[in-house]
Enzyme design. Sequence first.
Site, mmCIF file in Angstrom:
data_model
loop_
_atom_site.group_PDB
_atom_site.id
_atom_site.type_symbol
_atom_site.label_atom_id
_atom_site.label_comp_id
_atom_site.label_asym_id
_atom_site.label_seq_id
_atom_site.Cartn_x
_atom_site.Cartn_y
_atom_site.Cartn_z
ATOM 1 N N GLN A 141 0.854 -1.184 0.000
ATOM 2 C CA GLN A 141 0.000 0.000 0.000
ATOM 3 C C GLN A 141 0.891 1.235 0.000
ATOM 4 O OE1 GLN A 141 -2.101 -1.304 3.493
ATOM 5 N NE2 GLN A 141 -1.322 0.404 4.709
ATOM 6 N N LYS B 175 5.822 3.543 -0.525
ATOM 7 C CA LYS B 175 5.237 2.225 -0.801
ATOM 8 C C LYS B 175 5.738 1.235 0.246
ATOM 9 C CE LYS B 175 4.661 -0.974 -4.707
ATOM 10 N NZ LYS B 175 4.984 -1.166 -6.141
ATOM 11 N N ASP C 161 2.844 -3.282 -16.859
ATOM 12 C CA ASP C 161 1.538 -3.195 -16.205
ATOM 13 C C ASP C 161 0.906 -1.807 -16.347
ATOM 14 O OD1 ASP C 161 -0.576 -4.197 -14.735
ATOM 15 O OD2 ASP C 161 0.343 -3.804 -12.787
#
Length: 418
Positions: free
Chosen positions: A27, A42, A190
């Site tokens: 998260q 992070k 991604d």
Amino acid sequence: ELCGDGTLDELFADFEEKPLGCASIAQVHAATLLDGRRVAVKVQRPGAKPLLRADVANLKRFAKLLADALPVDYYVVFSELGDVLEGELDFLQEAQAMEKLHAAVRFRPDGRAAPAPLRVPRAVPGLATTKVLVMEFVEGVSLNNLAAEARKRGVEPGSPEAKILGSRIVRALGEAYARMIFGAGFVHGDPHPGNVFVLPGGDVALLDCGQTKQLAAPDRKKLEDVVTALQAYRGDPDNDDHLATLADKIRAFGVELRPREVAEGDAPPPAAAAKRDDDSCLAALAVTLFGDKAVDVIPGGYSADELSSDSPLRRLKAFPQSLVLLGRAAVIIRGIASKLGVTYSLADAWEAAAKERLGGLPPWARQTVVPQGGDGPGLRALCAAVASTYKKRAGSVAARLLPRRAKSWLAKRIAAKL
């Protein structure tokens, strides 16, 4: 992770406990460093590594056991995602990937420096471990939330303003990937809408560099051949030679097809007809990945809709592991273009870049990777910042453990080394 036995106030003026976003691995929290810089932090979830490794191992086992029942060789897909996951679980590796991608988008494939089509945020030097990563904060809105934010500002989907912004977003992604693939050969795997941010001025940022792939030079050459053959086919879709050439370029990657199903009681088609149908399927696959389904002719009666029963993807038996992430990224970008109502072809965006491909020293290894006075510190300043971090870390340890005379001697030794 960052402060040893110390506390967060050694580094941060404030740290927001409520995360900005959460995912399966980590998260992200907003924070402010002591020097006033706004950053995103992070943090890896405790226990994430063994859990995710077990998930991938189970997926690979099921893919082996159910190989005859599955339409695609998913063992190859899960093997590649497992390899990528190992890098995604190491934030030091992600910090390096951020630097590589930041450099990759700032050079054309022939080595010329050029304004970056999008922004890749960077790690803060020295503030990264395998489980924590401090990086530049990106002020903006993700594509997932863009429509709602646009409505708040009076911009409706489908309006001229929305189409202009959508075109700008898609073209930035296409140009960035052209430079990643044919210049550095280092690819962000991604680019889903949650990782694509639109900044207040309309510029684009690409976040989350955990999933990346270094493409081998032969694969980049094969992709160049596919793009060239696809452009020839798109220019003359009725030319059988163009279709056969495009099919052969796809086969060169190691793509294999399952036989096309025939109705019960029907005789299998003659060898020549079966070969032409296979060629059509492979050409349709190239159009599906890199063309524009809104305007391109799809050969063989196949559909460019990935979810259709007539999609060429349904006949895939084997797909090269090295291109799993690239194929995924291509499908995602094309999906973003479709969602934003933009007519767009990656083949068009990549054609010029493919011809420029030179190879040689990658952008991040060149001395001019970040010019002095540009949008970041120069290479020398970057090294100095890292050295400063380690000096402070060593000084902090010395202050706790050593008498004053030893601390003075150690400080001189550190300064001499660094």
